[in-house]
Design a protein around this motif. Structure first.
Motif, PDB file in Angstrom:
ATOM      1  N   ARG A  62       5.141   4.576  -8.634  1.00 27.77           N
ATOM      2  CA  ARG A  62       4.601   4.832  -7.298  1.00 27.77           C
ATOM      3  C   ARG A  62       5.551   5.737  -6.532  1.00 27.77           C
ATOM      4  N   GLU A  97      11.403   5.097  -9.405  1.00 31.35           N
ATOM      5  CA  GLU A  97      10.038   5.631  -9.314  1.00 31.35           C
ATOM      6  C   GLU A  97       9.312   5.652 -10.649  1.00 31.35           C
ATOM      7  N   GLU A 119       0.819  -1.218   0.000  1.00 28.96           N
ATOM      8  CA  GLU A 119       0.000   0.000   0.000  1.00 28.96           C
ATOM      9  C   GLU A 119       0.851   1.266   0.000  1.00 28.96           C
ATOM     10  N   HIS A 120       2.002   1.207   0.685  1.00 27.58           N
ATOM     11  CA  HIS A 120       2.871   2.380   0.781  1.00 27.58           C
ATOM     12  C   HIS A 120       4.328   1.946   0.732  1.00 27.58           C
TER      13      HIS A 120
END
Length: 168
Positions: free
Chosen positions: A140, A135, A117-118
């Protein structure tokens, strides 16, 4: 190649241990590359003064793990994956500022096998390296947290724990 400012010479370093994750991992914490001490220990954040294990155990309500197996167990039970941005590079000792000739880790190995999720960076170096090399490919963003390294003397353990609470 000798660097006058740094202690030592450049060495080509290859990341030699696997990421920690399972199918339930929801948080990915990325470092830059294991330090000399971590490479000697064969596991993440192996320097005795690195505060990573104190921070994570405090946030998640565990006793500070001592063995590699205890550390892995805490991460897995907390749904945390841990890895590094760099697969190999040239570096002097453990100095992130000396890193050059970077080959990045294939983060798909983790991202394709769990629902992250993170993504968090343990320090500025990991954040910058991820932004520069990974990235765009991953698509993300990364959330940069203060480094748990003993070199980050500006942050007390209490300040680190407070800043890192965002992961929970």
């Amino acid at each position: 190649m000798k660097n006058i400012k740094s202690k030592g010479e450049y060495k080509r370093i290859k990341h030699t241990f696997d990421p920690v994750f399972d199918s339930n991992s929801r948080i990915l914490i990325l470092g830059s590359l294991p330090s000399v001490k971590s490479r000697e220990e064969g596991f993440y954040y192996g320097h005795p003064r690195n505060r990573f294990w104190k921070v994570i155990s405090s946030i998640y309500g565990y006793d500070e793990p001592k063995t590699v197996e205890e550390k892995k167990k805490m991460l897995i039970e907390s749904n945390i994956a841990v890895w590094d941005v760099i697969d190999s590079c040239d570096i002097i000792g453990s100095s992130d500022s000396s890193i050059k000739n970077v080959e990045v880790t294939d983060l798909g190995r983790v991202l394709d096998n769990c629902d992250i999720e993170h993504i968090f960076a343990n320090g500025k170096a990991a954040g910058k390296l991820y932004s520069k090399f990974s990235e765009q490919k991953i698509g993300r963003p990364i959330i940069e947290l203060p480094s748990t390294s003993p070199a980050n003397a500006a942050y007390t353990l209490e300040k680190l724990i407070e800043a890192w609470k965002i992961i929970k």
